[in-house]
Design a protein around this motif. Structure first.
Motif, PDB file in Angstrom:
ATOM      1  N   SER A  16      81.787 102.925 -12.109  1.00  0.00           N
ATOM      2  CA  SER A  16      81.208 103.759 -10.993  1.00  0.00           C
ATOM      3  C   SER A  16      80.068 104.670 -11.584  1.00  0.00           C
ATOM      4  CB  SER A  16      82.296 104.217 -10.431  1.00  0.00           C
ATOM      5  OG  SER A  16      82.084 105.504  -9.125  1.00  0.00           O
ATOM      6  N   TYR A  17      80.923 105.321 -12.809  1.00  0.00           N
ATOM      7  CA  TYR A  17      80.059 106.607 -13.414  1.00  0.00           C
ATOM      8  C   TYR A  17      78.787 106.154 -13.861  1.00  0.00           C
ATOM      9  CZ  TYR A  17      84.416 109.262 -12.720  1.00  0.00           C
ATOM     10  OH  TYR A  17      85.698 109.990 -12.315  1.00  0.00           O
ATOM     11  N   VAL A  18      78.885 104.849 -14.419  1.00  0.00           N
ATOM     12  CA  VAL A  18      77.669 104.313 -15.185  1.00  0.00           C
ATOM     13  C   VAL A  18      76.646 104.193 -14.305  1.00  0.00           C
ATOM     14  CG1 VAL A  18      76.670 102.368 -16.406  1.00  0.00           C
ATOM     15  CG2 VAL A  18      79.095 103.451 -17.079  1.00  0.00           C
ATOM     16  N   ARG A  19      77.115 103.548 -12.866  1.00  0.00           N
ATOM     17  CA  ARG A  19      76.069 103.412 -11.841  1.00  0.00           C
ATOM     18  C   ARG A  19      75.507 104.609 -11.590  1.00  0.00           C
ATOM     19  NH1 ARG A  19      79.860  99.537 -10.477  1.00  0.00           N
ATOM     20  NH2 ARG A  19      80.966 100.910  -8.921  1.00  0.00           N
ATOM     21  N   ALA A  20      76.271 105.758 -11.258  1.00  0.00           N
ATOM     22  CA  ALA A  20      75.736 107.103 -10.825  1.00  0.00           C
ATOM     23  C   ALA A  20      74.767 107.788 -11.750  1.00  0.00           C
ATOM     24  CB  ALA A  20      76.907 107.843 -10.595  1.00  0.00           C
ATOM     25  N   ILE A  21      75.126 107.518 -13.186  1.00  0.00           N
ATOM     26  CA  ILE A  21      74.037 108.017 -14.132  1.00  0.00           C
ATOM     27  C   ILE A  21      72.909 107.392 -14.412  1.00  0.00           C
ATOM     28  CG2 ILE A  21      73.948 108.200 -16.705  1.00  0.00           C
ATOM     29  CD1 ILE A  21      77.164 108.390 -16.663  1.00  0.00           C
ATOM     30  N   GLU A  22      72.716 106.049 -14.010  1.00  0.00           N
ATOM     31  CA  GLU A  22      71.663 105.327 -14.124  1.00  0.00           C
ATOM     32  C   GLU A  22      70.798 105.579 -12.736  1.00  0.00           C
ATOM     33  OE1 GLU A  22      73.253 101.327 -14.527  1.00  0.00           O
ATOM     34  OE2 GLU A  22      73.270 101.345 -16.501  1.00  0.00           O
ATOM     35  N   ARG A  23      71.579 105.923 -11.755  1.00  0.00           N
ATOM     36  CA  ARG A  23      70.730 106.135 -10.310  1.00  0.00           C
ATOM     37  C   ARG A  23      69.970 107.517 -10.691  1.00  0.00           C
ATOM     38  NH1 ARG A  23      75.381 103.685  -6.875  1.00  0.00           N
ATOM     39  NH2 ARG A  23      74.431 101.608  -6.212  1.00  0.00           N
ATOM     40  N   ARG A  24      70.736 108.262 -11.136  1.00  0.00           N
ATOM     41  CA  ARG A  24      70.423 109.835 -11.248  1.00  0.00           C
ATOM     42  C   ARG A  24      69.210 109.720 -12.472  1.00  0.00           C
ATOM     43  NH1 ARG A  24      68.747 112.610  -8.128  1.00  0.00           N
ATOM     44  NH2 ARG A  24      70.226 112.048  -6.858  1.00  0.00           N
ATOM     45  N   GLN A  25      69.458 109.148 -13.276  1.00  0.00           N
ATOM     46  CA  GLN A  25      68.242 108.990 -14.491  1.00  0.00           C
ATOM     47  C   GLN A  25      66.916 108.378 -13.881  1.00  0.00           C
ATOM     48  OE1 GLN A  25      70.170 106.863 -17.636  1.00  0.00           O
ATOM     49  NE2 GLN A  25      70.827 108.724 -18.394  1.00  0.00           N
ATOM     50  N   ALA A  26      66.938 107.576 -13.097  1.00  0.00           N
ATOM     51  CA  ALA A  26      65.893 106.798 -12.269  1.00  0.00           C
ATOM     52  C   ALA A  26      65.307 107.637 -11.342  1.00  0.00           C
ATOM     53  CB  ALA A  26      66.414 105.582 -11.678  1.00  0.00           C
ATOM     54  N   LEU A  27      65.898 108.733 -10.713  1.00  0.00           N
ATOM     55  CA  LEU A  27      65.594 109.360  -9.609  1.00  0.00           C
ATOM     56  C   LEU A  27      64.913 110.823 -10.237  1.00  0.00           C
ATOM     57  CD1 LEU A  27      68.258 108.735  -6.822  1.00  0.00           C
ATOM     58  CD2 LEU A  27      65.919 108.013  -6.618  1.00  0.00           C
ATOM     59  N   GLY A  28      65.734 111.387 -11.324  1.00  0.00           N
ATOM     60  CA  GLY A  28      65.200 112.605 -11.560  1.00  0.00           C
ATOM     61  C   GLY A  28      66.097 113.534 -11.013  1.00  0.00           C
ATOM     62  N   ALA A  29      65.702 114.771 -11.191  1.00  0.00           N
ATOM     63  CA  ALA A  29      66.305 116.082 -10.331  1.00  0.00           C
ATOM     64  C   ALA A  29      66.250 116.046  -8.932  1.00  0.00           C
ATOM     65  CB  ALA A  29      66.131 117.178 -11.522  1.00  0.00           C
ATOM     66  N   ARG A  30      67.139 116.462  -8.317  1.00  0.00           N
ATOM     67  CA  ARG A  30      67.182 116.649  -7.127  1.00  0.00           C
ATOM     68  C   ARG A  30      66.418 117.792  -6.560  1.00  0.00           C
ATOM     69  NH1 ARG A  30      72.420 115.799  -8.577  1.00  0.00           N
ATOM     70  NH2 ARG A  30      73.548 114.167  -7.634  1.00  0.00           N
ATOM     71  N   GLU A  31      65.717 117.834  -5.570  1.00  0.00           N
ATOM     72  CA  GLU A  31      64.877 118.978  -4.995  1.00  0.00           C
ATOM     73  C   GLU A  31      65.758 120.388  -5.250  1.00  0.00           C
ATOM     74  OE1 GLU A  31      62.601 120.639  -1.221  1.00  0.00           O
ATOM     75  OE2 GLU A  31      63.201 118.539  -1.243  1.00  0.00           O
ATOM     76  N   SER A  32      65.295 121.432  -5.921  1.00  0.00           N
ATOM     77  CA  SER A  32      66.142 122.627  -6.297  1.00  0.00           C
ATOM     78  C   SER A  32      66.111 123.127  -5.129  1.00  0.00           C
ATOM     79  CB  SER A  32      65.530 123.404  -7.395  1.00  0.00           C
ATOM     80  OG  SER A  32      64.277 123.731  -6.845  1.00  0.00           O
ATOM     81  N   LYS A  33      67.191 123.850  -4.785  1.00  0.00           N
ATOM     82  CA  LYS A  33      67.359 124.786  -3.452  1.00  0.00           C
ATOM     83  C   LYS A  33      67.219 126.247  -4.046  1.00  0.00           C
ATOM     84  CE  LYS A  33      69.222 121.383  -0.920  1.00  0.00           C
ATOM     85  NZ  LYS A  33      69.157 120.341  -1.689  1.00  0.00           N
ATOM     86  N   ASP A  34      66.639 126.999  -2.951  1.00  0.00           N
ATOM     87  CA  ASP A  34      66.407 128.499  -2.954  1.00  0.00           C
ATOM     88  C   ASP A  34      67.742 129.205  -3.447  1.00  0.00           C
ATOM     89  OD1 ASP A  34      63.464 128.454  -1.154  1.00  0.00           O
ATOM     90  OD2 ASP A  34      63.418 128.092  -3.215  1.00  0.00           O
ATOM     91  N   SER A  35      68.793 128.597  -2.468  1.00  0.00           N
ATOM     92  CA  SER A  35      70.001 129.449  -2.377  1.00  0.00           C
ATOM     93  C   SER A  35      71.310 128.085  -2.344  1.00  0.00           C
ATOM     94  CB  SER A  35      69.971 130.235  -0.978  1.00  0.00           C
ATOM     95  OG  SER A  35      71.334 130.556  -0.724  1.00  0.00           O
ATOM     96  N   VAL A  36      72.154 128.832  -2.860  1.00  0.00           N
ATOM     97  CA  VAL A  36      73.491 127.966  -2.922  1.00  0.00           C
ATOM     98  C   VAL A  36      74.505 128.560  -1.900  1.00  0.00           C
ATOM     99  CG1 VAL A  36      73.297 126.883  -4.976  1.00  0.00           C
ATOM    100  CG2 VAL A  36      74.343 128.663  -5.048  1.00  0.00           C
ATOM    101  N   SER A  37      74.142 129.365  -0.879  1.00  0.00           N
ATOM    102  CA  SER A  37      74.852 130.083  -0.081  1.00  0.00           C
ATOM    103  C   SER A  37      75.010 129.369   1.399  1.00  0.00           C
ATOM    104  CB  SER A  37      74.335 131.306   0.201  1.00  0.00           C
ATOM    105  OG  SER A  37      73.009 131.625   0.800  1.00  0.00           O
ATOM    106  N   GLU A  38      74.731 128.145   1.396  1.00  0.00           N
ATOM    107  CA  GLU A  38      74.958 127.506   2.785  1.00  0.00           C
ATOM    108  C   GLU A  38      76.469 127.424   3.306  1.00  0.00           C
ATOM    109  OE1 GLU A  38      73.314 123.983   1.298  1.00  0.00           O
ATOM    110  OE2 GLU A  38      71.658 123.981   2.466  1.00  0.00           O
ATOM    111  N   GLY A  39      76.709 127.441   4.480  1.00  0.00           N
ATOM    112  CA  GLY A  39      78.065 127.394   5.096  1.00  0.00           C
ATOM    113  C   GLY A  39      78.668 126.088   4.873  1.00  0.00           C
ATOM    114  N   ILE A  40      80.075 126.030   4.975  1.00  0.00           N
ATOM    115  CA  ILE A  40      80.951 124.952   4.746  1.00  0.00           C
ATOM    116  C   ILE A  40      81.325 124.496   6.283  1.00  0.00           C
ATOM    117  CG2 ILE A  40      82.971 124.184   3.631  1.00  0.00           C
ATOM    118  CD1 ILE A  40      81.074 124.479   1.673  1.00  0.00           C
ATOM    119  N   ALA A  41      81.564 123.224   6.530  1.00  0.00           N
ATOM    120  CA  ALA A  41      81.825 122.781   7.718  1.00  0.00           C
ATOM    121  C   ALA A  41      83.212 123.356   8.083  1.00  0.00           C
ATOM    122  CB  ALA A  41      81.544 121.152   7.643  1.00  0.00           C
TER     123      ALA A  41
END
Length: 422
Positions: A397-422
């Motif tokens: 599972s970890y190997v698949r996750a690593i390969e997928r992220r390498q193929a996609l590159g970094a996520r779109e960065s957020k201006d803030s990490v202060s979003e609320g929690i459900a």
């Protein structure tokens, strides 16, 4: 691999439930298999880094138990540590989205989200609809006090802004201990089915449980878990008189903390005692107990009953199976898979006191059948949830996750990490 876990729950400081048990066991499993493991967890009284059982544990003090602040604070600790270690992959739970701050600060980290049971599912199940009598009492009470009668509050689920769902959608791989939960969230949360993989949690039974003799004759029926609506204890309470009418010497033991009964001034223990007042002498309530006391409790048990309205992957079921006890479990969720669809225990539908009573009576009437099922349950625990099998699935599972992220590159960065929690 260098694997990081972000989990508020981790023993001993925050050993609050199944997530703590899972992270503890899976981290030890992966360390045994040669991986570098670090845990980022919470604590109510300490802050800092220590090595525990060969695993680096970073504890972030959180006196107020503020979920939003913990996600932010643990994210900063993770991001700082990541600059040194360069983790290959990060795992966190969907519930409360505690790893979201870390992902937003390190947007190129491969992420595995482990499903445990989202908050919206728990809220839906524990929601008690007010009866006509409750509505009348509230109306009359308000008038007597000279106030305007207020309706009972309604809970609305905002799926589009559910932070737990958004965090899960950020994952490169989503793993679920039970197929039932994965299927449910693929439908409700619209998760991409190709990313949702069934990987049971590992379970390492203690020698104390495995050494308990299969043969028992105690006439004790035990429930373990929080006393709350979701766990089906109200239905178990209604089944108790039906069982005692045929087997009056049976004793019922409730092991776990009693939560408030919604829309009532009673807690669950008080409500159960009121429900079966005539049979109060047949009941025992232990409250919360230490994990190391479970073997002695199960040694004095014939049958374990877990009639949950919904359950993902309850460790109490596996503990009972490892102890070779007769198990009556709910068919709603992961226990159906644990009990091999009824081949190693008895399954009952949720909200069915009569079916609970029938299953318990069957096992009381047939001790040989109960012990055969108990032995089969113990064998299943050892073959299905062992370190070798689950370890290999986890690594893939970890190997698949690593390969997928390498193929996609970094996520779109957020201006803030202060979003609320459900």
């Amino acid at each position: 691999m260098k694997i990081a876990f972000v989990s508020y729950e981790y023993p001993p400081d925050t050993a609050l439930g199944g997530i703590a048990t899972y992270v503890d066991q899976v981290s030890k499993l992966l360390k045994q298999r040669g991986h570098q493991i670090e845990i980022f967890s919470g604590s109510s009284y300490r802050h800092g880094t220590e090595i525990e059982d060969g695993i680096v544990v970073h504890r972030v003090q959180d006196k107020e138990k503020n979920r939003k602040n913990f996600s932010l604070n643990v994210g900063r600790v993770f991001a700082e540590r990541h600059t040194v270690v360069k983790f290959d992959v990060l795992e966190g739970a969907e519930i409360y989205a505690y790893a979201r701050g870390a992902v937003q600060l390190v947007p190129d980290i491969p992420l595995v989200v482990k499903l445990h049971t989202p908050s919206f599912v728990i809220r839906q199940i524990n929601l008690v609809q007010p009866s006509i009598q409750m509505k009348v009492r509230r109306y009359i009470g308000a008038l007597r006090r000279g106030n305007k009668p207020q309706p009972f509050p309604r809970w609305h689920y905002d799926i589009k802004n559910d932070i737990e769902r958004l965090h899960t959608l950020d994952a490169d791989e989503i793993t679920t201990p039970s197929k039932a939960l994965g299927d449910k969230l693929i439908e409700v949360w619209e998760l991409p089915a190709e990313k949702v993989l069934h990987i049971p949690n590992p379970y390492i039974p203690s020698e104390e449980l495995l050494n308990l003799p299969v043969k028992s004759n105690t006439n004790v029926v035990t429930f373990m878990g929080r006393l709350e609506v979701r766990k089906g204890v109200l239905d178990l309470a209604r089944a108790i008189p039906l069982i005692l009418q045929q087997y009056p010497n049976t004793r019922f033991r409730f092991v776990g903390r009693s939560l408030p009964l919604p829309l009532s001034n009673l807690n669950m223990q008080q409500h159960i005692e009121k429900t079966v007042q005539r049979y109060r002498n047949s009941l025992e309530f232990t409250g919360s107990v230490r994990l190391d006391s479970i073997p002695s409790i199960l040694a004095d048990t014939d049958i374990c009953v877990f009639p949950s309205i919904w359950e993902n992957f309850p460790n109490v079921c596996l503990e009972s199976m490892a102890a070779a006890r007769g198990v009556v479990g709910s068919s709603a969720g992961g226990m159906m898979e644990m009990l091999d669809f009824g081949r190693t225990g008895r399954l009952i539908p949720p909200r069915s006191p009569e079916k609970i009573a029938k299953a318990v009576i069957e096992l009381l009437e047939n001790p040989e059948l109960r012990m055969q099922l108990g032995q089969a349950a113990r064998d299943r625990v050892l073959t299905e949830y062992n370190l070798e099998r689950i370890g290999a699935l986890q690594e893939a599972s970890y190997v698949r996750a690593i390969e997928r992220r390498q193929a996609l590159g970094a996520r779109e960065s957020k201006d803030s990490v202060s979003e609320g929690i459900a």
